[in-house]
Design an enzyme around this catalytic site. Structure first.
Site, PDB file in Angstrom:
ATOM      1  N   SER A   1      42.209  46.331  32.782  1.00  0.00           N
ATOM      2  CA  SER A   1      43.597  46.615  32.356  1.00  0.00           C
ATOM      3  C   SER A   1      43.465  46.516  30.815  1.00  0.00           C
ATOM      4  O   SER A   1      44.277  47.033  30.178  1.00  0.00           O
ATOM      5  CB  SER A   1      44.411  45.780  33.123  1.00  0.00           C
ATOM      6  OG  SER A   1      44.586  46.047  34.270  1.00  0.00           O
TER       7      SER A   1
ATOM      8  N   HIS B   1      41.390  48.845  40.514  1.00  0.00           N
ATOM      9  CA  HIS B   1      42.426  47.852  41.305  1.00  0.00           C
ATOM     10  C   HIS B   1      42.664  48.814  42.471  1.00  0.00           C
ATOM     11  O   HIS B   1      42.662  48.195  43.637  1.00  0.00           O
ATOM     12  CB  HIS B   1      43.881  47.667  40.712  1.00  0.00           C
ATOM     13  CG  HIS B   1      43.703  46.631  39.351  1.00  0.00           C
ATOM     14  ND1 HIS B   1      44.338  47.101  38.379  1.00  0.00           N
ATOM     15  CD2 HIS B   1      42.908  45.465  39.369  1.00  0.00           C
ATOM     16  CE1 HIS B   1      44.028  45.991  37.475  1.00  0.00           C
ATOM     17  NE2 HIS B   1      43.343  45.047  37.991  1.00  0.00           N
TER      18      HIS B   1
ATOM     19  N   ARG C   1      33.635  42.397  38.827  1.00  0.00           N
ATOM     20  CA  ARG C   1      32.840  43.333  38.264  1.00  0.00           C
ATOM     21  C   ARG C   1      31.837  42.875  37.437  1.00  0.00           C
ATOM     22  O   ARG C   1      30.721  43.466  37.470  1.00  0.00           O
ATOM     23  CB  ARG C   1      33.833  43.848  37.143  1.00  0.00           C
ATOM     24  CG  ARG C   1      34.969  44.841  37.456  1.00  0.00           C
ATOM     25  CD  ARG C   1      35.767  45.104  36.519  1.00  0.00           C
ATOM     26  NE  ARG C   1      36.486  43.553  36.011  1.00  0.00           N
ATOM     27  CZ  ARG C   1      37.443  43.647  35.056  1.00  0.00           C
ATOM     28  NH1 ARG C   1      37.786  44.477  34.564  1.00  0.00           N
ATOM     29  NH2 ARG C   1      37.714  42.241  34.942  1.00  0.00           N
TER      30      ARG C   1
ATOM     31  N   LYS D   1      48.372  35.534  29.071  1.00  0.00           N
ATOM     32  CA  LYS D   1      48.255  36.853  28.535  1.00  0.00           C
ATOM     33  C   LYS D   1      49.555  37.518  28.033  1.00  0.00           C
ATOM     34  O   LYS D   1      50.596  37.187  28.610  1.00  0.00           O
ATOM     35  CB  LYS D   1      47.619  37.673  29.715  1.00  0.00           C
ATOM     36  CG  LYS D   1      46.212  37.497  30.302  1.00  0.00           C
ATOM     37  CD  LYS D   1      45.797  38.551  31.169  1.00  0.00           C
ATOM     38  CE  LYS D   1      44.475  38.153  31.744  1.00  0.00           C
ATOM     39  NZ  LYS D   1      44.079  39.094  32.725  1.00  0.00           N
TER      40      LYS D   1
HETATM   41  O1  PNS Z   1      44.484  40.136  36.707  1.00  0.00           O
HETATM   42  P1  PNS Z   1      44.303  38.780  36.234  1.00  0.00           P
HETATM   43  O2  PNS Z   1      44.924  38.335  35.021  1.00  0.00           O
HETATM   44  O3  PNS Z   1      42.796  38.360  36.054  1.00  0.00           O
HETATM   45  O4  PNS Z   1      44.805  38.013  37.396  1.00  0.00           O
HETATM   46  C1  PNS Z   1      45.058  36.502  37.548  1.00  0.00           C
HETATM   47  C2  PNS Z   1      45.461  35.612  38.388  1.00  0.00           C
HETATM   48  C3  PNS Z   1      47.039  36.133  38.412  1.00  0.00           C
HETATM   49  C4  PNS Z   1      45.220  36.183  39.698  1.00  0.00           C
HETATM   50  C5  PNS Z   1      45.483  34.141  38.439  1.00  0.00           C
HETATM   51  O5  PNS Z   1      45.745  33.949  37.049  1.00  0.00           O
HETATM   52  C6  PNS Z   1      46.141  33.473  39.572  1.00  0.00           C
HETATM   53  O6  PNS Z   1      45.794  33.481  40.492  1.00  0.00           O
HETATM   54  N1  PNS Z   1      47.226  32.710  39.303  1.00  0.00           N
HETATM   55  C7  PNS Z   1      48.077  32.141  39.938  1.00  0.00           C
HETATM   56  C8  PNS Z   1      48.350  30.849  39.516  1.00  0.00           C
HETATM   57  C9  PNS Z   1      47.873  29.643  40.397  1.00  0.00           C
HETATM   58  O7  PNS Z   1      48.412  29.672  41.569  1.00  0.00           O
HETATM   59  N2  PNS Z   1      47.055  28.763  39.940  1.00  0.00           N
HETATM   60  C10 PNS Z   1      46.685  27.529  40.529  1.00  0.00           C
HETATM   61  C11 PNS Z   1      45.433  27.993  41.605  1.00  0.00           C
HETATM   62  S1  PNS Z   1      44.160  28.635  40.798  1.00  0.00           S
END
Ligand code: PNS
Length: 160
Positions: A132, A18, A95, A42
């Site tokens: 993570s 990150h 990745r 999660k």
């Molecule tokens: O580190 P992660 O868990 O892979 O991150 C995922 C994350 C938090 C970036 C993703 O779940 C996200 O963008 N959530 C936002 C919720 C949202 O706006 N959803 C609707 C459109 S995609």
């Protein structure tokens, strides 16, 4: 016009992968907002405030804090945060093909919802295997996570 990017994620905890993405984004954009997003899918290890604090310390320790803001977002769409702060771009670290498959629909929906573009950034190969979830698992089983996380995270995990 200020070019503003959002780097979102669960950051549970922030890893060296990150930090690499944040550092490179900070070089490309006028402002970078690192946003800790509550992901209901999660089971979190760290409270959101702790994740924010560890990112702030890691960014400061790496000397990349000048144009980086760390925030959290737990209610509503991520693109609403982008609109609030005037960000035109989301940046996601990619990745593998698995990440591409997971991220592509979100990228399309976020563009449809608010014209927020997503830029995929490849990690440095030295971080390509770091996640993570791997850090959480190794830490929970008593293994050494020092090669995978910023010093602030390593020290925090040692103390807890
Ligand atoms: O580190 P992660 O868990 O892979 O991150 C995922 C994350 C938090 C970036 C993703 O779940 C996200 O963008 N959530 C936002 C919720 C949202 O706006 N959803 C609707 C459109 S995609």
């Amino acid at each position: 016009m200020n070019r503003i990017a959002v780097v979102p994620g669960s950051f549970d905890p922030v890893t060296l992968g990150h930090l690499d993405v944040i550092e490179r984004a900070a070089r490309l954009f006028d402002e970078v907002h690192v946003v800790v997003v509550h992901n209901p899918d999660k089971n979190a290890m760290l409270p959101i405030a702790q994740r924010v604090s560890l990112i702030e310390r890691s960014v400061a320790d790496a000397g990349i804090g000048a144009n980086v803001t760390v925030a959290s977002w737990s209610v509503g769409l991520l693109v609403d945060y982008c609109t609030d702060v005037g960000a035109q771009v989301l940046i996601k670290g990619i990745r593998s093909q698995v990440d591409v498959a997971y991220e592509t629909p979100m990228a399309i929906v976020n563009r449809h919802l608010a014209e927020v573009e997503t830029i995929f950034m490849l990690p440095d190969p030295s971080h390509a295997h770091v996640s993570s979830s791997l850090v959480r698992q190794v830490a929970a089983l008593g293994g050494d996570v020092e090669p995978y996380v910023p010093r602030a995270v390593y020290e925090y995990l040692q103390e807890t």
